[in-house]
Design an enzyme around this catalytic site. Structure first.
Site, mmCIF file in Angstrom:
data_model
loop_
_atom_site.group_PDB
_atom_site.id
_atom_site.type_symbol
_atom_site.label_atom_id
_atom_site.label_comp_id
_atom_site.label_asym_id
_atom_site.label_seq_id
_atom_site.Cartn_x
_atom_site.Cartn_y
_atom_site.Cartn_z
ATOM 1 N N LYS A 130 1.057 -1.295 0.039
ATOM 2 C CA LYS A 130 0.032 -0.045 -0.037
ATOM 3 C C LYS A 130 0.792 1.325 0.019
ATOM 4 O O LYS A 130 1.616 1.316 1.103
ATOM 5 C CB LYS A 130 -1.080 0.039 1.114
ATOM 6 C CG LYS A 130 -1.642 1.074 1.398
ATOM 7 C CD LYS A 130 -2.908 1.229 2.298
ATOM 8 C CE LYS A 130 -3.523 2.541 2.457
ATOM 9 N NZ LYS A 130 -4.626 2.323 3.397
ATOM 10 N N LYS A 160 -2.036 -1.371 -3.759
ATOM 11 C CA LYS A 160 -2.863 -0.146 -3.707
ATOM 12 C C LYS A 160 -2.130 0.948 -4.036
ATOM 13 O O LYS A 160 -0.900 1.010 -3.213
ATOM 14 C CB LYS A 160 -3.621 -0.503 -2.604
ATOM 15 C CG LYS A 160 -4.457 0.882 -2.294
ATOM 16 C CD LYS A 160 -5.376 0.679 -0.904
ATOM 17 C CE LYS A 160 -5.795 2.011 -0.572
ATOM 18 N NZ LYS A 160 -6.568 2.200 0.762
HETATM 19 C C1 PBG Z 1 -7.421 3.558 5.470
HETATM 20 C C2 PBG Z 1 -7.881 3.398 4.079
HETATM 21 C C3 PBG Z 1 -7.590 4.130 3.171
HETATM 22 C C4 PBG Z 1 -7.972 3.380 2.021
HETATM 23 C C5 PBG Z 1 -8.684 2.400 2.248
HETATM 24 N N1 PBG Z 1 -8.228 2.234 3.619
HETATM 25 C C6 PBG Z 1 -6.998 5.563 3.155
HETATM 26 C C7 PBG Z 1 -5.545 6.091 3.707
HETATM 27 O O1 PBG Z 1 -4.988 4.971 4.048
HETATM 28 O O2 PBG Z 1 -5.578 7.191 3.814
HETATM 29 C C8 PBG Z 1 -7.974 4.278 0.613
HETATM 30 C C9 PBG Z 1 -9.147 3.781 -0.194
HETATM 31 C C10 PBG Z 1 -9.450 4.863 -1.624
HETATM 32 O O3 PBG Z 1 -8.929 5.933 -1.757
HETATM 33 O O4 PBG Z 1 -10.302 4.354 -2.108
HETATM 34 N N2 PBG Z 1 -6.429 3.182 5.764
HETATM 35 ZN ZN ZN Z 2 -5.861 3.722 7.900
#
Ligand code: PBG
Ligand code: ZN
Length: 334
Positions: free
Chosen positions: A205, A258
């Site tokens: 991620k 992601k």
């Molecule tokens: C929370 C989370 C996020 C997303 C999924 N779970 C945001 C982040 O890490 O700030 C992003 C999903 C999206 O942008 O569609 N940790």
């Molecule tokens: Zn988070």
């Protein structure tokens, strides 16, 4: 053999022939729909998300009704996100692991009313007063004076996962990017008797600018600083292999890359490297930029299917996407 003996266009002559030689397809079974449930809305209320055209935060009943509708259209799986009461947020994200938290209630209601595979996002950022994905402490040797504590956060993540399992979730999906979270969650689940709840780890991620619309949707922006000390540097590819390797060792059942569209190279690399089911998250920014362009008339909605196809072609088995309702409603899938 070269032209004129070889003619690539023979296999593109008409739709019937093109259909015969098509290498990649996107089907309803490939899609996972991210849905937002919000505490404190009226019984059947839904609230438009201004940063994501066509998307809403749902009350329990409105969300379940929508999930039932999507199931009728062929959806198989859903990932649940919660927006708790703002005044319940605290330093450790308590509303993330209480039995009557918004996600726990949503899981129960969806399981009761549908046959969807229910996945839950496991993180603290929507539930902490400071908006970070872990506990925090002051530390001058950091970019903005705050350290996001790794080891102290793990037990809380395990608590969140167990509370979702108690509510009946099929799969938990940790998105926090703390080191060791998959192991902590696996141990927590097993100790509580949930050895059959699977873990879909947000393995690779990245600290991406494409999450911005989601943070508005989920009210989860960090109050101070950014997430670069825990999410991956967008410049790094080989590091994704180490992240995935560790998740496999710690007991992940699915791996994830992601965001999706700007990271197709990573999807391909991880698929070649690991024999686990691979998920990609077609994130909010990817959704909103295409929807905005369609609304303006710069693109047609064919860009949506082409985008989903790119994930499958790159090697993703499953796609978490806000486009799921659009492509199901408009019969765009194979
Ligand atoms: C929370 C989370 C996020 C997303 C999924 N779970 C945001 C982040 O890490 O700030 C992003 C999903 C999206 O942008 O569609 N940790
Ligand atoms: Zn988070």
């Amino acid at each position: 053999m070269y032209f004129p003996t070889t003619r690539m266009r023979r296999l593109r002559k008409n739709e019937k022939i093109r259909n015969m030689v098509r290498e990649t397809k996107v089907s309803n079974e490939d899609l996972i729909y991210p849905i937002f449930f919000k505490d404190g809305l009226g019984d059947f209320e839904k609230e438009p998300i201004s940063s994501m055209p066509g998307e809403y935060r749902y009350s329990l009943k409105a969300g379940v009704e929508y999930a039932m509708h999507l199931e009728e259209l062929g959806l198989k799986s859903i990932i649940v996100f919660g927006v708790p009461f703002a005044e319940q947020k605290d330093e450790v994200g308590t509303p993330a692991f209480i039995d009557d938290g918004i996600v726990q209630k949503a899981i129960r209601a969806i399981k009761e009313n549908t046959n969807l595979v229910v996945i839950s996002d496991v993180c603290l950022c929507q539930y902490t007063s400071h908006g970070h994905c872990g506990l925090i402490a002051e530390n001058d040797d950091t970019d903005f004076g705050l350290e996001i504590l790794n080891d102290e956060t793990l037990e809380y993540l395990a608590k969140v996962a167990v509370s979702h399992a108690k509510a009946g979730v099929d799969i938990v999906a940790p998105s926090d990017m703390m080191d060791g979270r998959v192991e902590a969650i696996r141990c927590g689940l097993d100790e509580a008797g949930f050895e059959n709840v699977a873990i879909m780890s947000y393995s690779a991620k990245y600290a991406s600018a494409f999450y911005e619309p989601f943070r508005e949707a989920a009210c989860s922006s960090p109050g101070l600083g950014n997430r670069r000390s825990y999410q991956m540097d967008p410049a790094n590819a080989t590091e994704a292999i180490r992240e995935c390797e560790l998740d496999v060792i710690e007991g992940a059942d699915f791996l994830m890359v992601k965001p999706g569209l700007p990271y197709l190279d990573i999807i391909r690399m991880i698929k070649e490297e690991f024999p686990l089911p691979l998920v990609t998250y077609n994130v909010s920014g990817e959704y909103s930029m295409i929807m905005a362009a369609i609304e303006k008339g710069y693109l047609t909605d064919r860009a949506i299917y082409e985008t989903l196809l790119s994930f499958k072609r790159a090697g993703a088995d499953l796609i978490i996407t806000n486009f799921a309702p659009y492509v199901l409603e408009n019969n765009m899938l194979d």
